[in-house]
Design an enzyme around this catalytic site. Structure first.
Site, short mmCIF file in Angstrom:
data_model
loop_
_atom_site.label_atom_id
_atom_site.label_comp_id
_atom_site.label_asym_id
_atom_site.label_seq_id
_atom_site.Cartn_x
_atom_site.Cartn_y
_atom_site.Cartn_z
N CYS A 144 -3.26 -2.13 -9.55
CA CYS A 144 -2.97 0.10 -9.64
C CYS A 144 -3.82 0.36 -10.70
O CYS A 144 -3.05 0.79 -11.11
CB CYS A 144 -1.92 0.10 -8.98
SG CYS A 144 -1.77 1.82 -7.77
N LYS A 182 0.58 -10.04 -9.71
CA LYS A 182 -0.41 -9.49 -8.09
C LYS A 182 -1.16 -8.17 -9.48
O LYS A 182 -0.91 -7.64 -10.02
CB LYS A 182 -0.27 -7.85 -7.23
CG LYS A 182 -1.88 -7.54 -5.98
CD LYS A 182 -1.60 -6.82 -5.02
CE LYS A 182 -2.47 -6.74 -3.82
NZ LYS A 182 -3.38 -5.80 -5.09
N GLN A 187 7.89 -5.26 -4.43
CA GLN A 187 6.52 -5.37 -5.49
C GLN A 187 6.73 -3.43 -6.20
O GLN A 187 7.91 -2.95 -6.10
CB GLN A 187 4.75 -4.72 -4.43
CG GLN A 187 3.90 -4.97 -6.19
CD GLN A 187 2.95 -4.57 -5.85
OE1 GLN A 187 2.58 -2.78 -6.11
NE2 GLN A 187 2.15 -5.50 -5.81
N MET A 243 0.72 -1.37 0.54
CA MET A 243 -0.33 -0.12 0.22
C MET A 243 1.04 1.24 0.15
O MET A 243 1.64 1.14 0.46
CB MET A 243 -0.63 0.29 0.94
CG MET A 243 -2.22 -1.26 0.94
SD MET A 243 -3.03 -1.34 2.62
CE MET A 243 -2.08 -2.13 3.71
N ASN A 265 -7.85 -11.07 -3.22
CA ASN A 265 -7.92 -10.10 -2.27
C ASN A 265 -9.27 -8.81 -2.69
O ASN A 265 -9.60 -9.19 -3.71
CB ASN A 265 -6.26 -9.17 -2.52
CG ASN A 265 -6.12 -7.60 -2.30
OD1 ASN A 265 -5.80 -6.69 -3.25
ND2 ASN A 265 -6.32 -7.46 -1.02
N GLY A 304 -11.48 -6.02 0.16
CA GLY A 304 -12.90 -6.24 0.60
C GLY A 304 -12.98 -7.24 2.47
O GLY A 304 -14.07 -7.69 2.40
N GLY A 333 -5.26 -5.49 3.33
CA GLY A 333 -5.05 -4.50 2.49
C GLY A 333 -5.28 -3.44 3.84
O GLY A 333 -5.07 -3.34 5.13
#
Length: 345
Positions: free
Chosen positions: A98, A137, A68, A16, A209, A211, A231
């Site tokens: 992203c 990802k 990442q 993040m 990933n 929610g 996250g």
């Protein structure tokens, strides 16, 4: 590859931006020894041309740890893979999810969902650049793409060149018409599609990933896929990470917030002695006491007092004492009430 890394994809904390820096990761490591931690996304150009120690340096306590990277030029990614290996990372991960404007302008991140063969070329470069496990990802698609077609095309292109691990954010990324903040809730999550991906490719390691808010929910997802990534919830309520080792990795006991703070103290002390400001460390700890008496005072003290010149561990002690005091006050009120009820009887 260590045994810890080999099983760490069962639970991971998402990369993040502006949040999962080295101080955050060292803090999260006090709560879970087994979860896989990720750096913030760092662009390939920054790693090649920038201050590497500042950008991708880390503390040894953070392992298992993945770097990442954001990029879409195979030659650059080949170089970055070698750099990551030299720095001792356990994994290198390509960001294909992203949706921010910054990432779109660089033609990487979620934009890559439209170019599965380019992603495969990038992953080939990462594999050839080092011996590190290279992972992806991604989203389930972008904008008006058919979700199933987009996700399966990307995964199958990468599988064809030997990539075996995918972390899938189960929400489509909207690059036009929605802000990244709005895209956190719109459009709906499609967990079933990620489950279907695993059923179609049982030989792949698939993590899910998006929610996911509790360890109970993580356990439910693990009936269908190999791993779960949290996250924002893990960041804002980090105490839930203290349940991970026992419930998801077969550890012996949870780690409570107070134990985590004691484990974190040597790291904080060393950082302060090296000239780091306390506020850069404590900003990641504000949600640690979430749900406990005195949590608001804990947050306030850390937020306000940590910015003072020369602020040190005494600030954390005051914040912790506020939680202890609030807990004791409630205990005494409950004791008085019990005595009153006993007298009335």
């Amino acid at each position: 590859m260590t045994n810890t890394y080999a099983r760490s994809h069962r639970f991971s904390v998402a990369p993040m931006m502006d949040w999962t820096d080295r101080h955050c990761r060292a803090f999260h490591r006090t709560l879970t020894q087994n979860a896989l931690l990720y750096t913030e996304m760092v662009t390939s150009k920054a790693i090649i041309h920038g201050d590497r120690d500042r950008l991708i340096g880390y503390n040894a306590c953070e392992h298992p740890l993945a770097l990442q990277v954001g990029g879409s030029e195979p030659d650059e990614l080949h170089r970055v893979a070698k750099i990551a290996e030299d720095y001792g990372y356990d994994e290198i991960n390509l960001n294909c999810g992203c949706p921010s404007d910054r990432v779109q302008s660089g033609s990487f991140g979620a934009c890559l969902m439209r170019e599965p063969q380019l992603v495969a070329d990038c992953m080939q470069a990462l594999r050839e650049g080092s011996s590190l496990p290279a992972t992806v990802k991604c989203r389930i698609g972008v904008d008006d793409q058919d979700e199933e077609a987009a996700l399966f095309a990307l995964v199958e292109a990468c599988k064809a060149i030997g990539i075996t691990t995918f972390i899938v954010h189960a929400r489509k990324a909207w690059l036009k018409g929605l802000s990244p903040k709005e895209n956190r809730d719109i459009p709906p999550l499609n967990y079933e599609l990620v489950y279907a991906l695993k059923r179609a490719h049982p030989d792949l390691t698939i993590s899910i990933n998006g929610g996911i808010n509790t360890i109970d929910e993580a356990e439910t997802h693990l009936k269908h896929v190999d791993g779960v990534m949290l996250g924002r919830k893990a960041y804002h309520e980090p105490a839930l990470l203290g349940q991970v080792d026992q419930r998801l990795f077969g550890g012996s006991a949870d780690v409570d917030p107070f134990t985590a703070l004691n484990l974190y103290r040597p790291y904080i002390e060393a950082q302060l002695e090296a000239g780091e400001k306390l506020t850069h460390i404590t900003r990641h700890m504000l949600g640690l006491m979430h749900g406990l008496p005195g949590a608001r005072a804990f947050r306030r003290i850390l937020t306000v007092d940590s910015i003072a010149e020369g602020a040190g561990l005494e600030v954390i002690d005051r914040a912790t004492d506020a939680v202890y005091a609030a807990t004791e006050s409630i205990r005494l009120r409950q004791q008085d009430y019990a005595l009153q009820q006993a007298s009335a009887d």
